[in-house]
Design a protein around this motif. Structure first.
Motif, PDB file in Angstrom:
ATOM      1  N   ALA A 174       1.049  -1.235  -0.161  1.00 15.67           N
ATOM      2  CA  ALA A 174      -0.089  -0.415  -0.453  1.00 15.67           C
ATOM      3  C   ALA A 174       1.083   1.203   0.496  1.00 15.67           C
ATOM      4  O   ALA A 174       1.935   1.342   0.928  1.00 15.67           O
ATOM      5  N   GLU A 175       0.697   2.262  -0.989  1.00 18.96           N
ATOM      6  CA  GLU A 175       1.432   3.426  -0.895  1.00 18.96           C
ATOM      7  C   GLU A 175       2.664   3.011  -1.245  1.00 18.96           C
ATOM      8  O   GLU A 175       3.369   3.614   0.143  1.00 18.96           O
ATOM      9  N   PRO A 176       3.344   2.203  -2.457  1.00 18.82           N
ATOM     10  CA  PRO A 176       4.724   2.066  -2.526  1.00 18.82           C
ATOM     11  C   PRO A 176       5.323   3.384  -1.566  1.00 18.82           C
ATOM     12  O   PRO A 176       6.231   3.406  -1.586  1.00 18.82           O
ATOM     13  N   GLU A 177       4.728   4.483  -2.494  1.00 23.74           N
ATOM     14  CA  GLU A 177       5.774   5.953  -2.035  1.00 23.74           C
ATOM     15  C   GLU A 177       5.687   5.923   0.046  1.00 23.74           C
ATOM     16  O   GLU A 177       6.867   6.810  -0.810  1.00 23.74           O
ATOM     17  N   LEU A 178       5.642   5.367   0.256  1.00 19.66           N
ATOM     18  CA  LEU A 178       5.171   5.880   1.612  1.00 19.66           C
ATOM     19  C   LEU A 178       6.613   4.805   2.641  1.00 19.66           C
ATOM     20  O   LEU A 178       6.828   4.992   3.615  1.00 19.66           O
ATOM     21  N   LEU A 179       6.893   4.265   1.352  1.00 19.84           N
ATOM     22  CA  LEU A 179       6.759   2.451   2.022  1.00 19.84           C
ATOM     23  C   LEU A 179       8.973   2.561   2.774  1.00 19.84           C
ATOM     24  O   LEU A 179       8.284   2.184   4.045  1.00 19.84           O
ATOM     25  N   ASP A 180       9.384   3.087   2.477  1.00 22.58           N
ATOM     26  CA  ASP A 180      11.191   3.504   3.170  1.00 22.58           C
ATOM     27  C   ASP A 180      10.705   4.196   4.878  1.00 22.58           C
ATOM     28  O   ASP A 180      11.155   4.043   5.684  1.00 22.58           O
ATOM     29  N   ILE A 181       9.904   4.976   4.534  1.00 21.36           N
ATOM     30  CA  ILE A 181       9.688   5.997   5.739  1.00 21.36           C
ATOM     31  C   ILE A 181       8.875   5.494   6.861  1.00 21.36           C
ATOM     32  O   ILE A 181       9.040   5.142   7.475  1.00 21.36           O
ATOM     33  N   ARG A 182       7.920   4.455   6.281  1.00 22.52           N
ATOM     34  CA  ARG A 182       7.177   3.587   7.278  1.00 22.52           C
ATOM     35  C   ARG A 182       8.360   2.686   7.649  1.00 22.52           C
ATOM     36  O   ARG A 182       8.589   2.134   8.760  1.00 22.52           O
ATOM     37  N   ARG A 183       8.493   2.018   6.998  1.00 25.79           N
ATOM     38  CA  ARG A 183       9.833   0.877   7.269  1.00 25.79           C
ATOM     39  C   ARG A 183      10.975   1.378   8.560  1.00 25.79           C
ATOM     40  O   ARG A 183      11.129   1.226   9.198  1.00 25.79           O
TER      41      ARG A 183
END
Length: 208
Positions: A174-183
């Motif tokens: 979901a929302e891959p553009e925010l993936l590294d922020i969530r990680r």
């Protein structure tokens, strides 16, 4: 759905490939190092043994032409054991079973194939994380596993599946553009670095 020959996408933070060891020493007041003792070392030993057995069974199944049946049975037995533990103690965090035992509990949880049980575990993890008894990354991994079982996009990119030609690919995010922020928020490395650690046998290896 399939992944890694085990019937489900594997986590990016598994302990299958890492030998279990005693608790790491920690400094005490006078500067000496002491090895912390969990409140229930018996439960810790049981969880660690179960996680090790599942790891070994998984490797054997990976190399076997008969596939995953034995590993699935081990996972089911482990899920029942985890259910018994959490019904009495809640999530088995580091205070109860030590860091290694808690890691083993996570490994067992990631083999669960019932999303309703994972939802129960997530509620318990909410409490454990809030009290400092479990790291947020454990919560993230269980959440992604639950999403896969429910056929939904994951949030942290920790689950994989076998794509065309058997090539491993990340389960939709979901929302891959925010993936590294969530990680980063939960202590996971960037997705590109993690993908480079994916092994042929079981998803991404654990990254410090």
């Amino acid at each position: 759905m399939s992944g890694c020959g085990c019937g489900y996408p594997e986590s990016a933070w598994t302990w299958w490939d890492q030998p279990y060891r005693a608790e790491d020493p920690v400094p005490c007041g006078d500067g000496a190092l002491v090895v912390p003792v969990p409140a229930r070392p018996d439960l810790a030993a049981d969880l660690i043994g179960r996680a090790q057995a599942a790891r070994e069974r998984r490797r054997a199944d990976f190399l076997s032409r008969y596939g995953q049946s034995a590993h699935v049975l081990v996972n089911e037995a482990n899920a029942l054991a985890l259910r018994r533990i959490v019904s009495v103690h809640g999530w088995p965090g580091s205070r109860l079973v030590g860091v290694r035992g808690a890691e083993a509990a996570l490994s067992v949880a990631l083999g669960v194939d019932r999303s309703f049980f994972l939802r129960t575990l997530l509620r318990m993890l909410d409490t454990a994380v809030a009290s400092g008894d479990a790291p947020r990354v454990h919560q993230a991994l269980v959440y992604d596993r639950m999403c896969v079982l429910e056929g939904r996009p994951q949030r942290y990119g920790t689950q994989f599946r076998s794509g065309r030609g058997g090539v491993r690919e990340v389960w939709p995010v979901a929302e891959p553009e925010l993936l590294d922020i969530r990680r980063a928020d939960v202590g996971l490395p960037p997705a590109a670095r993690a993908r480079g650690a994916v092994g042929p046998e079981c998803g991404e290896r654990a990254l410090a």
